[in-house]
Design an enzyme around this catalytic site. Sequence first.
Site, PDB file in Angstrom:
ATOM      1  CD  GLU A 147      83.968  23.760  76.680  1.00 27.00           C
ATOM      2  OE1 GLU A 147      84.845  23.851  75.796  1.00 27.00           O
ATOM      3  OE2 GLU A 147      83.382  24.738  77.160  1.00 27.00           O
ATOM      4  CG  ASP A 294      78.042  31.200  72.330  1.00 29.02           C
ATOM      5  OD1 ASP A 294      77.540  30.068  72.404  1.00 29.02           O
ATOM      6  OD2 ASP A 294      79.070  31.518  72.983  1.00 29.02           O
ATOM      7  CD  GLU A 388      83.932  35.293  81.511  1.00 23.74           C
ATOM      8  OE1 GLU A 388      83.464  34.155  81.629  1.00 23.74           O
ATOM      9  OE2 GLU A 388      84.287  35.768  80.416  1.00 23.74           O
ATOM     10  CD  GLU A 406      84.951  33.942  72.810  1.00 22.78           C
ATOM     11  OE1 GLU A 406      84.870  32.702  72.881  1.00 22.78           O
ATOM     12  OE2 GLU A 406      85.594  34.635  73.640  1.00 22.78           O
TER      13      GLU A 406
END
Length: 936
Positions: A147, A294, A388, A406
């Site tokens: 992150e 991803d 989610e 996204e």
Amino acid sequence: MSEAGGGPGCGSPVPQRAPWSLVAATAALCLVSVTSVWTAGAAPMSREEKQKLGNQVLEMFDHAYGNYMEHAYPADELMPLTCRGRVRGQEPSRGDVDDALGKFSLTLIDSLDTLVVLNKTKEFEEAVRKVLRDVNLDNDVVVSVFETNIRVLGGLLGGHSLAIMLKEKGEYMQWYNDELLQMAKQLGYKLLPAFNTTSGLPYPRINLKFGIRKPEARTGTETDTCTACAGTLILEFAALSRFTGATIFEEYARKALDFLWEKRQRSSNLVGVTINIHTGDWVRKDSGVGAGIDSYYEYLLKAYVLLGDDSFLERFNTHYDAIMRYISQPPLLLDVHIHKPMLNARTWMDALLAFFPGLQVLKGDIRPAIETHEMLYQVIKKHNFLPEAFTTDFRVHWAQHPLRPEFAESTYFLYKATGDPYYLEVGKTLIENLNKYARVPCGFAAMKDVRTGSHEDRMDSFFLAEMFKYLYLLFADKEDIIFDIEDYIFTTEAHLLPLWLSTTNQSISKKNTTSEYTELDDSNFDWTCPNTQILFPNDPLYAQSIREPLKNVVDKSCPRGIIRVEESFRSGAKPPLRARDFMATNPEHLEILKKMGVSLIHLKDGRVQLVQHAIQAASSVDAEDGLRFMQEMIELSSQQQKEQQLPPRAVQIVSHPFFGRVVLTAGPAQFGLDLSKHKETRGFVASSKPYNGCSELTNPEAVVGKIALIQRGQCMFAEKARNIQNAGAIGGIVIDDNEGSSSDTAPLFQMAGDGKDTDDIKIPMLFLFSKEGSIILDAIREYEEVEVLLSDKAKERDPEMESEEQPSSEHDSQDQSAEQITSSSQEADLVGAESPEESSLNSHPESSESSSPAEMDNAANVSPSEQNSKPTENHETTSLDGECTDLDNQLQEQSETEEDANPNVSWGKKVQPIDSILADWNEDIEAFEMMEKDEL
């Protein structure tokens, strides 16, 4: 790099860098040819409407960014319901989510290049000065390497990229002298100790001040990391090396990527979700394109674009072929086992895979991108937001939605590639839903539960970094942006890195190690600049023809079976036994279980317990089949428990000055009026006397015709309900007597009866935790008359009510916490036991770690009353109130108080004066009214 920069025409498969720069930077895919085909068959959106929507995006960004700067800065994030900043250590720990917070003004750094994209150059210059003046990167805080890299390092590099661009233009940033780059370099060196492993894979966390393994660092003992965590570094680290000339960053990121590639499963060419950073063994062997993996795929393709190294493209194409062969089941993308890719590992999908259609656009594979995107859009139209996680038959699996960008990202890329105005309408829907359901006076609040419309006191930095950027670019024409967006590539956090870095400071060897040991299908490589006549036949309605069969896929779907398993066994061999097909009375099934090392034990209470001893399996393959069977059985258990449980309800404060903006998720009752079958109950609230409601009320005149507030404890829930009903109450809200209890740290409850007939209870009863209940109690103290709505889900706000004049008060209602109760969600996962020889399968939310089947025993409880012998065990806790069924079983983590290392910046909670708060609310109401007039 634009088309004018040279390169072959469409349809020419070329392994050179230039065409891919254009593709990844703008998803152009020979945009001129594509657009001419698409627009012929669809009504284009007028320039005026696009400008109006673009301006609406600007206003929304101002609302979010302005409230962060006013109420939260210099904290990392804004808490939009309580109108204050989220400071690590001062709020209850949220577990891994808090690892993104490092006391470095995260939202400001993450928003830097968004300001420039939205033409807010003056605000950008001011924001850069604040970052240089206030931000300290030497805090004693343990943060996520992943992150911090994508948000902070990427934010600093994106800010630097656009700062030097503006300086070259000559109007802004003339004083700038690479200060953001120097901060990025400082942060880069702070992250490097995380790579001190034998594999080169980084530790998942690091202490910004003390690094790794030192006693004061409080980290460095982890053994596992996710594939995306280790594989999403190359863009930022390589850009830092190219900008500064310090090659060490790119070298470390390349080594991590090389190791992941080496450890892929060679027969399937897939990677798992989590890996041991020391041994390279796969810990979780399921594979997909969503959470945990991803951006690893995304960065392989974009690393080729930015760095010009063909090996990255070859690796991506190899993985992509495997994805389309095993994971893609149009329009679904389902996780599989890396060793047995024809077997699905899950029956649900997570929201993070919504980025994948955009990546497919960059690849040039448009048809499956359109299919998956349309499926996701249908889910959004059903729930207003993308949950989610949702099942293959499109039921909600995890109900939260933290305002993820996204889907907006994929919408933008599909529009740029096709020119189809349909995607502008999709973007318009996203804008409307954000304003209608997520907008609150102090920003935009994440959705706690998409089914009820309840909010969470959370506005992540990625919402400003990505969502507004993609939405604005979706409606913007080229002249609306002050620089050429095609000269840049987007990182996974949507930060912008210039493509000219590909020719700067190239000191890293580019030895192609991919094709040395991999047989590659040449057909994977002829999509570099695809011929639009191949992608889009001479049919202007081509995209519509792909979408049309999916229009009703959500409402008219049936659960997707694993149809391809049978295809792989056409040779005559029987497919493995699936948990959904198992019957405890079938001798053949019991024999198969024995072969897999699974034994069946009959318990005294009538249940059946399944236990797996992997070492007793006939072979390692059978042991793995047994492990998969046990995982499926637990997932079936989780699904069945959800079906038996009552869904959460909503308490919505509708009176002045809330007007329905505050929505609390409430625990339901197993007795009384069922709000899902009857009209909602609306009324003013009043406290009962006695407050516990355990005897005849002494103030019936106060609660008659109202919704009674009663405290939990000292008697059964049903007894409380009867007492307030006899006093004339039209409903009841039970508030937890455990002071400080909150949805942040406790699972949602549903109230059970007292073991007697409760048909006499006719009023609705709901349960709130102490922290949420205090919102209503504090509102009563200040406004006296507080009206609420009890319903199965939040109702739309009433604009007429908002416009009515109400008596004002001098209380800062925003100071009250409006955090919502956690929605029920469970995931069936494998949890390793302490002993390497024995372990059991449990239902455990949001945690999934598994060990090798050869090392584990597994157990699951199964009820024989079901034909398929699905587990039915419920976890329950009992109090004097009656039974409270634990719907979530969430693990609670203790928060750690961390001192601020920067004495020059105030991290205290800001308290806003009442006049300021009410002014904000009035402005917000006026903004809603103006938007409605514009729509009319």
